[in-house]
Design an enzyme around this catalytic site. Sequence first.
Site, PDB file in Angstrom:
ATOM      1  N   ASN A 282     139.929  20.368  33.658  1.00 29.57           N
ATOM      2  CA  ASN A 282     139.962  21.000  32.336  1.00 29.57           C
ATOM      3  C   ASN A 282     139.299  20.138  31.265  1.00 29.57           C
ATOM      4  O   ASN A 282     139.264  20.511  30.090  1.00 29.57           O
ATOM      5  CB  ASN A 282     141.393  21.356  31.922  1.00 29.57           C
ATOM      6  CG  ASN A 282     142.261  20.138  31.677  1.00 29.57           C
ATOM      7  OD1 ASN A 282     141.822  18.992  31.776  1.00 29.57           O
ATOM      8  ND2 ASN A 282     143.535  20.386  31.353  1.00 29.57           N
TER       9      ASN A 282
ATOM     10  N   PHE B 218     144.250  14.818  41.659  1.00 26.12           N
ATOM     11  CA  PHE B 218     144.219  13.732  40.682  1.00 26.12           C
ATOM     12  C   PHE B 218     144.642  14.184  39.289  1.00 26.12           C
ATOM     13  O   PHE B 218     144.925  13.333  38.436  1.00 26.12           O
ATOM     14  CB  PHE B 218     142.802  13.149  40.577  1.00 26.12           C
ATOM     15  CG  PHE B 218     142.278  12.586  41.859  1.00 26.12           C
ATOM     16  CD1 PHE B 218     142.559  11.284  42.239  1.00 26.12           C
ATOM     17  CD2 PHE B 218     141.500  13.359  42.708  1.00 26.12           C
ATOM     18  CE1 PHE B 218     142.076  10.766  43.428  1.00 26.12           C
ATOM     19  CE2 PHE B 218     141.006  12.845  43.894  1.00 26.12           C
ATOM     20  CZ  PHE B 218     141.303  11.547  44.257  1.00 26.12           C
TER      21      PHE B 218
ATOM     22  N   TYR C 222     156.058   8.298  33.051  1.00 25.37           N
ATOM     23  CA  TYR C 222     154.915   8.521  33.940  1.00 25.37           C
ATOM     24  C   TYR C 222     155.293   8.254  35.388  1.00 25.37           C
ATOM     25  O   TYR C 222     155.054   9.086  36.274  1.00 25.37           O
ATOM     26  CB  TYR C 222     153.756   7.615  33.513  1.00 25.37           C
ATOM     27  CG  TYR C 222     152.640   7.547  34.527  1.00 25.37           C
ATOM     28  CD1 TYR C 222     151.875   8.668  34.825  1.00 25.37           C
ATOM     29  CD2 TYR C 222     152.342   6.348  35.182  1.00 25.37           C
ATOM     30  CE1 TYR C 222     150.849   8.599  35.755  1.00 25.37           C
ATOM     31  CE2 TYR C 222     151.312   6.274  36.106  1.00 25.37           C
ATOM     32  CZ  TYR C 222     150.576   7.395  36.393  1.00 25.37           C
ATOM     33  OH  TYR C 222     149.572   7.339  37.323  1.00 25.37           O
TER      34      TYR C 222
ATOM     35  N   LEU D 163     142.838  -3.617  31.338  1.00 23.16           N
ATOM     36  CA  LEU D 163     142.423  -4.957  30.952  1.00 23.16           C
ATOM     37  C   LEU D 163     140.931  -5.210  31.143  1.00 23.16           C
ATOM     38  O   LEU D 163     140.265  -5.752  30.249  1.00 23.16           O
ATOM     39  CB  LEU D 163     143.236  -5.998  31.720  1.00 23.16           C
ATOM     40  CG  LEU D 163     142.864  -7.457  31.472  1.00 23.16           C
ATOM     41  CD1 LEU D 163     143.055  -7.835  30.006  1.00 23.16           C
ATOM     42  CD2 LEU D 163     143.670  -8.377  32.392  1.00 23.16           C
TER      43      LEU D 163
END
Length: 329
Positions: free
Chosen positions: A32, A73, A141, A190
């Site tokens: 999307n 995913f 999460y 990072l």
Amino acid sequence: MNVLVTGGAGYIGSHVVESLVQSGYTPIVYDNFSTGHAGSVPDSVQLIEGDIHDFSFLKHVLGEYEIDAVLHFAASSQVGESMVDPGKYYYNNVGGTLGLIDAMRECGVENMVFSSTAAVYGEPSQVPITEDFPLQPTNVYGRTKLMIERMLSDYSRAYGLRYVALRYFNAAGASLLGNIGEDHRPETHLIPLTIQAALGQREAISIFGTDYPTPDGTCLRDYIHVKDLASAHLLALDHLANGGDSRVYNLGTENGFSVREIIAAVRKVTGRSFTVKEEKRRAGDPARLIASSARIMKELHWQPRHSTIEEIVSSAWRWHSGHPHGYDE
């Protein structure tokens, strides 16, 4: 084999799509574009704009393209955001996956490779972390990903869905071809943050906590090259295509690198200097997160081949220096 890749225009998804094409599969990308980029998908690959909450359209795509398996995913993935907006994460991650696997069930698609996370472990008491460690996620999460794993297990037992859940540690690096890479907005990882400092795109890179019980006082993390992640997805797909049972695997290198070591590696690879600031610890940052990947190495014969810190940083530097504004150029 026709493979539907939900979230296939995202960072990890697009690298898996590249590997699928190179290995002779036919990926169909379904995204999307809330965080993905159309520019990360090769012109030769069918790209469909759609949402995993659109149940009717999902069923249409699964049938129209005669999908054999799904690589999943599509998800919201910012830890900090998940704590202040949990509803978004339960809706997108859990609700979206439930609709997807119900659509798969109605269309007779039985195989899924699922993008899970090391966040399902929370703050482990020791390392390396094996798959049978306690599952105690400390953020929303991680809780949504664990909930999905349990949902997949229930569907496997009740309806015959077969799946492989891959628990990633720190995905990093970019395509060895230099054509796709990491373009998150906002960026929280990072290595790309440090590279942005090397490019002069940010004033400094911050180290959050210098008093951890580690050799140099900064957190240790297990970095795995995104190309090695992609190879594991193909092995998992082959495992399921050959009738293999549902499985859960860690994906890491069994090595930990500190924040200071990553910063030093970026300085070495780029040849550039930049400002480093030392800040207080962030709440919820474990001192060490290092995987044991012995199970997938033994059962699927997976080996990380590109995950030295030098190759990870070098590939990321090629991408970011060649695409300083990401896919907008």
